[in-house]
Write an enzyme that holds these catalytic residues in place. Structure first.
Site, PDB file in Angstrom:
ATOM      1  N   TYR A  78     -50.818  54.062  -6.174  1.00  0.00           N
ATOM      2  CA  TYR A  78     -51.367  54.842  -5.048  1.00  0.00           C
ATOM      3  C   TYR A  78     -50.401  54.796  -3.870  1.00  0.00           C
ATOM      4  CZ  TYR A  78     -54.628  56.676  -1.616  1.00  0.00           C
ATOM      5  OH  TYR A  78     -55.217  57.453  -0.655  1.00  0.00           O
ATOM      6  N   PHE A  85     -44.710  85.025   4.901  1.00  0.00           N
ATOM      7  CA  PHE A  85     -45.258  84.886   3.565  1.00  0.00           C
ATOM      8  C   PHE A  85     -46.779  84.764   3.726  1.00  0.00           C
ATOM      9  CE2 PHE A  85     -46.611  82.661  -0.292  1.00  0.00           C
ATOM     10  CZ  PHE A  85     -46.227  83.626  -1.194  1.00  0.00           C
ATOM     11  N   LYS A 142     -40.947  76.581  -7.456  1.00  0.00           N
ATOM     12  CA  LYS A 142     -40.012  77.681  -7.758  1.00  0.00           C
ATOM     13  C   LYS A 142     -38.635  77.130  -8.135  1.00  0.00           C
ATOM     14  CE  LYS A 142     -42.577  81.131  -5.188  1.00  0.00           C
ATOM     15  NZ  LYS A 142     -42.484  82.516  -5.652  1.00  0.00           N
TER      16      LYS A 142
HETATM   17  N1  F0G Z   1     -43.197  79.908   0.791  1.00  0.00           N
HETATM   18  C1  F0G Z   1     -42.718  80.799  -0.078  1.00  0.00           C
HETATM   19  C2  F0G Z   1     -41.433  81.501   0.218  1.00  0.00           C
HETATM   20  C3  F0G Z   1     -43.404  81.052  -1.275  1.00  0.00           C
HETATM   21  O1  F0G Z   1     -42.912  81.928  -2.140  1.00  0.00           O
HETATM   22  C4  F0G Z   1     -44.616  80.364  -1.537  1.00  0.00           C
HETATM   23  C5  F0G Z   1     -45.391  80.626  -2.736  1.00  0.00           C
HETATM   24  C6  F0G Z   1     -45.074  79.453  -0.576  1.00  0.00           C
HETATM   25  C7  F0G Z   1     -44.346  79.248   0.574  1.00  0.00           C
HETATM   26  C8  F0G Z   1     -46.344  78.690  -0.798  1.00  0.00           C
HETATM   27  O2  F0G Z   1     -46.103  77.719  -1.736  1.00  0.00           O
HETATM   28  O3  F0G Z   1     -47.615  78.348  -3.648  1.00  0.00           O
HETATM   29  O4  F0G Z   1     -46.580  76.081  -3.495  1.00  0.00           O
HETATM   30  O5  F0G Z   1     -48.389  76.740  -1.961  1.00  0.00           O
HETATM   31  N2  F0G Z   1     -45.213  81.622  -3.461  1.00  0.00           N
HETATM   32  C9  F0G Z   1     -45.986  81.912  -4.669  1.00  0.00           C
HETATM   33  C10 F0G Z   1     -45.623  83.266  -5.213  1.00  0.00           C
HETATM   34  C11 F0G Z   1     -47.458  81.748  -4.512  1.00  0.00           C
HETATM   35  O6  F0G Z   1     -46.264  83.672  -6.174  1.00  0.00           O
HETATM   36  O7  F0G Z   1     -44.687  83.895  -4.730  1.00  0.00           O
HETATM   37  P1  F0G Z   1     -47.238  77.196  -2.769  1.00  0.00           P
END
Ligand code: F0G
Length: 481
Positions: A79, A131, A265
């Site tokens: 933990y 975003f 990603k």
């Molecule tokens: N910032 C960017 C540039 C993103 O592409 C995403 C998520 C997030 C923040 C949020 O991150 O999903 O881990 O909470 N993009 C996904 C997409 C959801 O499908 O493009 P996360």
């Protein structure tokens, strides 16, 4: 890596072999029509078993490497004080050159923490482009978002190599007109997701950073697709061809005060983190982690995923891996362009984006052309993409619909997941759909949630157009696939 064939054409070359596969299913068009209807014409609500190629997102859907998988076996499920966290911290220190690491369960959790700590009612966040989750968190903290993307960024088809650049004159003017104390922070998203995964240049980032420093405003970089942005800098910006991806990433990171990322990603695992060299900033954010995420050495992530991110960070700077996703995307975009399908150019870092304003110009924005196109593409390919247009915009606080700058259907290309023949199939069926585009009509709401409505909202077709599309498809494809 790309290779040139004897006829002069260039193809992406996968520097991996496939060890484990997951069987997929291409249902008949009758079955697909049933599935999209019961999903309320929302590709998020389709069951994965009804999807052939899942191009909804490249988030958490990338193929892990054997090294990532094996690292998960040695995860330390403590933990507090988990060895897994210290291995992640070491990767961040070595790859990003950042001392302090704050784990969070995914990217939006980082955005929640940052908005909670730095955004106050009446303040604004300046960004190259918003975003969805970022904007939602900033708005929920009472702030608003000012997008200062250059004009080229708002054009779908362009030869501008860095459409994610921020407009520097507008940046100076905006800071001056709002007053620097009203700017919570400046956020650069590398690469800029909603306009097609488009990168910014190192030159632009440095200029933004300089302006921010002159005004004493904090800068934050969203590094969810940092490897891809660095790859585009290496391949598109003068002076970077001989620099390694890691060196470029570090050169980017030193421009800002703090970074955060979704680990789902570029690093091909599932989780997130914030990192900085600024001890004060670290101490401002850290106490909120146990409240919202979990203890400061796991932040809501499973220790297995922490291990996978630690390895994924090293892989995303490997010269054979960095850019391989982007090269695959380029191939797919070019194939669709060969067929005359309107796509976002130059190709970006997370998928192929189809310009629905041009594909289905007869559908007005308030009948969600990109969402209608997403349903139509599902009908003819069995594969799902994601609407990135007016449906992904929430209503303004006074309940008005807000048209999006762009109406895009995103066909994400998760890293190391699909094959060339699958992309050829997609390109062929989408080209057929383009020739039959007049059969696609709009959508209207059946159930519209108040926030991030695109995730779970349900719609229906305005006039049952899916029936005529099905009939035309069956006339041309006898096995209805
Ligand atoms: N910032 C960017 C540039 C993103 O592409 C995403 C998520 C997030 C923040 C949020 O991150 O999903 O881990 O909470 N993009 C996904 C997409 C959801 O499908 O493009 P996360």
């Amino acid at each position: 890596m790309e290779v040139k064939l004897s006829d002069g054409s260039v193809i992406p070359m996968e520097m991996h072999k496939i060890k484990i596969v997951q069987q997929t299913n291409l249902a008949s068009i009758e079955k697909r029509k049933e599935a999209i209807r019961s999903a309320g014409f929302n590709t998020f609500l389709l069951h994965s078993r009804d999807v052939f190629l899942d191009m909804l997102t490249d988030s958490g859907t990338n193929a892990m490497s054997d090294n990532q998988q094996s690292s998960m076996l040695i995860a330390d499920d403590a933990y507090a004080g988990s060895e897994s966290f210290f291995r992640l911290e070491k990767s961040v220190q070595e790859i990003f050159g950042l001392r302090y690491v704050i784990p969070a369960h995914q990217g939006r959790a980082c955005e929640h923490l940052l908005s909670h700590v730095y955004v106050r009612p009446g303040t604004s966040v300046i960004t190259n482009y918003h975003f969805t989750t970022t904007k939602a968190h900033i708005n929920l903290s009472g702030g608003d978002v000012l997008e200062l993307i250059t004009d080229a960024g708002r054009e779908t088809a362009s030869s501008e190599q860095f459409k994610g650049n921020m407009d520097l004159d507008l940046l100076r003017e905006t800071i001056q007109s709002h007053g620097k104390d009203k700017i919570a922070f400046i956020r650069m998203e590398a690469t800029t997701n909603l306009i097609g995964g488009q990168p910014f240049s190192m030159e632009n980032l440095k200029a933004v950073s300089e302006i921010a420093k002159a005004f004493g405003i904090m800068t934050i970089m969203d590094c969810s697709l940092i490897s891809e942005n660095a790859y585009f800098i290496k391949t598109r910006e003068a002076g970077f061809a001989d620099k390694s991806i890691q060196a470029i990433i570090q050169e980017m990171i030193v421009q800002v005060d703090l970074i955060y990322m979704s680990g789902r990603k570029s690093t091909m695992a599932r989780g997130g983190l914030i990192a900085t060299n600024n001890e004060k900033v670290y101490r401002e954010i850290l106490p909120h982690v146990p409240v919202f995420e979990g203890f400061i050495t796991y932040g809501g992530m499973s220790t297995k995923e922490i291990e996978a991110i630690a390895v994924g960070m090293r892989e995303m700077v490997d010269p054979d891996i960095a850019g391989s996703g982007a090269e695959f995307i380029k191939y797919f975009v070019n194939r669709l362009a060969d067929f005359g399908v309107p796509v976002v150019t130059p190709p970006g870092g997370l998928g192929c984006h189809i310009d629905a304003k041009k594909f289905v110009p007869h559908i007005p924005w308030y009948e969600y052309p990109a969402a209608a196109l997403a349903s139509a593409v599902y009908l003819v390919t069995g594969s799902r993409g994601m609407e990135r247009g007016s449906l992904s915009m929430d209503r303004t606080p006074d309940g008005q619909e807000e048209p999006s700058d762009m109406e895009l259907l995103r066909l994400a290309v998760p890293r190391r997941t699909f094959t060339m023949s699958q992309l050829e199939f997609m390109a062929d069926r989408i080209a057929w759909l383009y020739r039959n585009r007049n059969l696609i009509h709009g959508l209207r709401w059946v159930d519209e949630p108040p926030v991030l409505r695109f995730f779970i909202g349900r719609l229906e077709s305005t006039d049952g157009w899916e029936d005529s599309l099905e009939a035309a498809f069956k006339a041309d494809f006898v096995d209805s696939r």
